[in-house]
Design a protein around this motif. Sequence first.
Motif, PDB file in Angstrom:
ATOM      1  N   MET A  88       0.791  -1.048   0.140  1.00 41.79           N
ATOM      2  CA  MET A  88       0.055   0.044  -0.070  1.00 41.79           C
ATOM      3  C   MET A  88       0.804   1.141  -0.027  1.00 41.79           C
ATOM      4  SD  MET A  88      -2.988  -1.023   2.694  1.00 41.79           S
ATOM      5  CE  MET A  88      -4.140   0.352   2.430  1.00 41.79           C
ATOM      6  N   ILE A  89       0.484   2.241  -0.591  1.00 43.59           N
ATOM      7  CA  ILE A  89       1.206   3.526  -0.613  1.00 43.59           C
ATOM      8  C   ILE A  89       0.058   4.495  -0.273  1.00 43.59           C
ATOM      9  CG2 ILE A  89       2.075   5.196  -2.351  1.00 43.59           C
ATOM     10  CD1 ILE A  89       2.793   2.862  -4.176  1.00 43.59           C
ATOM     11  N   LYS A  90       0.664   5.506   0.602  1.00 43.30           N
ATOM     12  CA  LYS A  90       0.046   6.639   1.157  1.00 43.30           C
ATOM     13  C   LYS A  90       1.276   7.867   1.037  1.00 43.30           C
ATOM     14  CE  LYS A  90      -2.303   8.299   5.126  1.00 43.30           C
ATOM     15  NZ  LYS A  90      -2.631   7.995   6.668  1.00 43.30           N
ATOM     16  N   ASN A  91       0.561   8.912   0.472  1.00 43.44           N
ATOM     17  CA  ASN A  91       1.549  10.293   0.335  1.00 43.44           C
ATOM     18  C   ASN A  91       2.909   9.663  -0.208  1.00 43.44           C
ATOM     19  OD1 ASN A  91      -0.708  11.639   1.349  1.00 43.44           O
ATOM     20  ND2 ASN A  91       0.084  11.308   3.447  1.00 43.44           N
ATOM     21  N   ASP A  92       2.816   9.103  -1.201  1.00 41.54           N
ATOM     22  CA  ASP A  92       4.172   8.766  -1.997  1.00 41.54           C
ATOM     23  C   ASP A  92       4.972   7.953  -1.217  1.00 41.54           C
ATOM     24  OD1 ASP A  92       3.402  10.127  -4.117  1.00 41.54           O
ATOM     25  OD2 ASP A  92       4.124  12.068  -3.391  1.00 41.54           O
ATOM     26  N   SER A  93       4.630   7.186  -0.159  1.00 40.65           N
ATOM     27  CA  SER A  93       5.541   6.458   0.750  1.00 40.65           C
ATOM     28  C   SER A  93       4.900   4.940   0.822  1.00 40.65           C
ATOM     29  CB  SER A  93       5.704   6.924   2.006  1.00 40.65           C
ATOM     30  OG  SER A  93       6.311   8.017   1.908  1.00 40.65           O
ATOM     31  N   ILE A  94       5.664   3.954   0.593  1.00 38.44           N
ATOM     32  CA  ILE A  94       5.076   2.496   0.946  1.00 38.44           C
ATOM     33  C   ILE A  94       4.915   2.386   2.733  1.00 38.44           C
ATOM     34  CG2 ILE A  94       5.828   0.004   0.783  1.00 38.44           C
ATOM     35  CD1 ILE A  94       7.429   0.730  -1.701  1.00 38.44           C
ATOM     36  N   VAL A  95       3.574   2.077   2.626  1.00 36.34           N
ATOM     37  CA  VAL A  95       3.217   1.858   4.332  1.00 36.34           C
ATOM     38  C   VAL A  95       2.970   0.466   4.575  1.00 36.34           C
ATOM     39  CG1 VAL A  95       2.449   4.082   4.422  1.00 36.34           C
ATOM     40  CG2 VAL A  95       0.809   2.374   3.839  1.00 36.34           C
ATOM     41  N   PHE A  96       2.963  -0.333   3.713  1.00 38.20           N
ATOM     42  CA  PHE A  96       2.578  -1.981   3.768  1.00 38.20           C
ATOM     43  C   PHE A  96       3.063  -2.681   2.524  1.00 38.20           C
ATOM     44  CE2 PHE A  96      -0.233  -5.623   3.977  1.00 38.20           C
ATOM     45  CZ  PHE A  96       0.012  -6.157   5.317  1.00 38.20           C
ATOM     46  N   THR A  97       3.643  -3.832   2.827  1.00 38.99           N
ATOM     47  CA  THR A  97       4.013  -4.589   1.758  1.00 38.99           C
ATOM     48  C   THR A  97       3.943  -6.186   1.954  1.00 38.99           C
ATOM     49  OG1 THR A  97       6.345  -4.887   2.469  1.00 38.99           O
ATOM     50  CG2 THR A  97       5.870  -3.255   0.839  1.00 38.99           C
ATOM     51  N   GLY A  98       3.010  -6.183   2.978  1.00 36.38           N
ATOM     52  CA  GLY A  98       2.770  -7.943   3.400  1.00 36.38           C
ATOM     53  C   GLY A  98       1.707  -8.100   2.484  1.00 36.38           C
ATOM     54  N   GLY A  99       1.054  -9.501   3.084  1.00 35.39           N
ATOM     55  CA  GLY A  99       0.298 -10.380   2.403  1.00 35.39           C
ATOM     56  C   GLY A  99      -0.784 -11.033   3.339  1.00 35.39           C
ATOM     57  N   PHE A 100      -1.664 -11.563   2.509  1.00 38.34           N
ATOM     58  CA  PHE A 100      -2.419 -12.612   3.545  1.00 38.34           C
ATOM     59  C   PHE A 100      -3.009 -13.991   2.568  1.00 38.34           C
ATOM     60  CE2 PHE A 100      -3.438  -8.280   4.676  1.00 38.34           C
ATOM     61  CZ  PHE A 100      -3.148  -8.463   6.024  1.00 38.34           C
ATOM     62  N   GLY A 101      -2.791 -15.129   3.030  1.00 31.87           N
ATOM     63  CA  GLY A 101      -3.372 -16.051   2.341  1.00 31.87           C
ATOM     64  C   GLY A 101      -2.180 -16.843   1.762  1.00 31.87           C
ATOM     65  N   GLU A 102      -2.264 -17.783   0.965  1.00 27.23           N
ATOM     66  CA  GLU A 102      -1.455 -18.394  -0.127  1.00 27.23           C
ATOM     67  C   GLU A 102      -1.318 -18.268  -1.101  1.00 27.23           C
ATOM     68  OE1 GLU A 102      -1.795 -22.962   2.364  1.00 27.23           O
ATOM     69  OE2 GLU A 102      -3.245 -22.402   0.811  1.00 27.23           O
ATOM     70  N   LYS A 103      -0.146 -18.236  -1.958  1.00 27.21           N
ATOM     71  CA  LYS A 103       0.067 -17.732  -3.322  1.00 27.21           C
ATOM     72  C   LYS A 103      -0.889 -18.749  -4.147  1.00 27.21           C
ATOM     73  CE  LYS A 103       4.883 -16.285  -2.966  1.00 27.21           C
ATOM     74  NZ  LYS A 103       6.093 -16.367  -3.494  1.00 27.21           N
ATOM     75  N   ARG A 104      -1.094 -20.091  -3.816  1.00 20.95           N
ATOM     76  CA  ARG A 104      -2.048 -20.870  -4.646  1.00 20.95           C
ATOM     77  C   ARG A 104      -2.769 -21.705  -3.427  1.00 20.95           C
ATOM     78  NH1 ARG A 104       0.416 -23.327  -9.373  1.00 20.95           N
ATOM     79  NH2 ARG A 104       0.018 -21.084 -10.152  1.00 20.95           N
ATOM     80  N   ASN A 105      -4.012 -21.877  -3.576  1.00 22.01           N
ATOM     81  CA  ASN A 105      -4.706 -22.554  -2.437  1.00 22.01           C
ATOM     82  C   ASN A 105      -4.139 -23.836  -2.016  1.00 22.01           C
ATOM     83  OD1 ASN A 105      -6.750 -22.855  -0.902  1.00 22.01           O
ATOM     84  ND2 ASN A 105      -8.354 -23.887  -2.261  1.00 22.01           N
ATOM     85  N   GLY A 106      -3.720 -24.320  -1.128  1.00 18.62           N
ATOM     86  CA  GLY A 106      -3.112 -25.454  -0.697  1.00 18.62           C
ATOM     87  C   GLY A 106      -1.732 -25.720  -1.035  1.00 18.62           C
ATOM     88  N   SER A 107      -1.096 -24.669  -1.365  1.00 25.05           N
ATOM     89  CA  SER A 107       0.311 -24.788  -1.789  1.00 25.05           C
ATOM     90  C   SER A 107       1.159 -24.453  -0.317  1.00 25.05           C
ATOM     91  CB  SER A 107       0.612 -23.623  -2.679  1.00 25.05           C
ATOM     92  OG  SER A 107       0.785 -22.492  -1.987  1.00 25.05           O
ATOM     93  N   GLY A 108       0.565 -23.925   0.645  1.00 21.54           N
ATOM     94  CA  GLY A 108       1.339 -23.682   1.888  1.00 21.54           C
ATOM     95  C   GLY A 108       2.430 -22.662   1.565  1.00 21.54           C
ATOM     96  N   LEU A 109       2.375 -21.811   0.324  1.00 27.55           N
ATOM     97  CA  LEU A 109       3.363 -20.728  -0.105  1.00 27.55           C
ATOM     98  C   LEU A 109       2.640 -19.582   0.422  1.00 27.55           C
ATOM     99  CD1 LEU A 109       4.838 -22.103  -3.348  1.00 27.55           C
ATOM    100  CD2 LEU A 109       5.924 -22.239  -1.007  1.00 27.55           C
ATOM    101  N   PRO A 110       3.150 -18.817   1.440  1.00 21.93           N
ATOM    102  CA  PRO A 110       2.489 -17.458   1.866  1.00 21.93           C
ATOM    103  C   PRO A 110       2.524 -16.463   0.840  1.00 21.93           C
ATOM    104  CG  PRO A 110       4.718 -17.859   2.897  1.00 21.93           C
ATOM    105  CD  PRO A 110       4.483 -18.813   2.229  1.00 21.93           C
ATOM    106  N   VAL A 111       1.711 -15.555   0.543  1.00 23.88           N
ATOM    107  CA  VAL A 111       1.718 -14.443  -0.023  1.00 23.88           C
ATOM    108  C   VAL A 111       2.510 -13.483   0.640  1.00 23.88           C
ATOM    109  CG1 VAL A 111       0.233 -12.171  -0.808  1.00 23.88           C
ATOM    110  CG2 VAL A 111      -0.678 -14.717  -0.819  1.00 23.88           C
ATOM    111  N   ASP A 112       3.388 -12.602  -0.260  1.00 24.87           N
ATOM    112  CA  ASP A 112       4.256 -11.639   0.466  1.00 24.87           C
ATOM    113  C   ASP A 112       4.227 -10.367  -0.473  1.00 24.87           C
ATOM    114  OD1 ASP A 112       5.848 -12.009  -1.883  1.00 24.87           O
ATOM    115  OD2 ASP A 112       7.237 -13.288  -0.581  1.00 24.87           O
ATOM    116  N   GLY A 113       4.981  -9.402  -0.097  1.00 23.22           N
ATOM    117  CA  GLY A 113       5.068  -8.098  -0.758  1.00 23.22           C
ATOM    118  C   GLY A 113       5.685  -8.270  -2.398  1.00 23.22           C
ATOM    119  N   ASN A 114       6.340  -9.553  -2.892  1.00 27.25           N
ATOM    120  CA  ASN A 114       6.551  -9.649  -4.166  1.00 27.25           C
ATOM    121  C   ASN A 114       5.824 -10.627  -4.890  1.00 27.25           C
ATOM    122  OD1 ASN A 114       9.099  -8.198  -3.957  1.00 27.25           O
ATOM    123  ND2 ASN A 114       9.819  -9.620  -2.694  1.00 27.25           N
ATOM    124  N   THR A 115       4.534 -10.906  -4.384  1.00 27.19           N
ATOM    125  CA  THR A 115       3.461 -11.986  -4.989  1.00 27.19           C
ATOM    126  C   THR A 115       2.950 -11.168  -6.092  1.00 27.19           C
ATOM    127  OG1 THR A 115       3.421 -13.049  -2.937  1.00 27.19           O
ATOM    128  CG2 THR A 115       1.605 -13.427  -4.559  1.00 27.19           C
TER     129      THR A 115
END
Length: 110
Positions: free
Chosen positions: A1-28
Motif C-alpha cells: 500500500m502507498i500513502k502520500n508517496d510512501s510505501i506503508v505496507f508490503t505484506g500479504g495474506f493467504g497462500e499464493k495458490r490454494n493448498g500450496s502452503g506458500l505465503p503471499v508476500d510483498g513480491n507476489t
Amino acid sequence: MIKNDSIVFTGGFGEKRNGSGLPVDGNTVFQIGSVSKSFTATLMAMMVDDGLVNWDDPVKWYLPDFAMYDPWVTDNMEVRDLFLHRSVCLDRPAPTSPAWDMTGTISMPC
C-alpha cells in the motif's frame, strides 16, 4: 500500500495458490484480469469531476505523442473513445456477425 508517496505496507495474506502452503508476500504477483479497467475509468471520472480532463477533449491534448494508424483518427480520438470501446484497433477484418454492431466506432489498423 502507498500513502502520500510512501510505501506503508508490503505484506500479504493467504497462500499464493490454494493448498500450496506458500505465503503471499510483498513480491507476489496476482492475475487481476480486467479489474484495472474499472480502476482506470473510476480515476478518469474523478479527474473529469475535478475539471482536470474533459471527456470530449482530444487525446492528443494530454498525450502529445499519441498516434493511430491514420492522422485523422489520431487528431479526432477523444478521451471518451478510449473508455467506450469506440477506438477499435483491428489486426484482422471487423466481425460481420449481426451481434457485432460497429456503428459509431473509429475502426482502423493500429
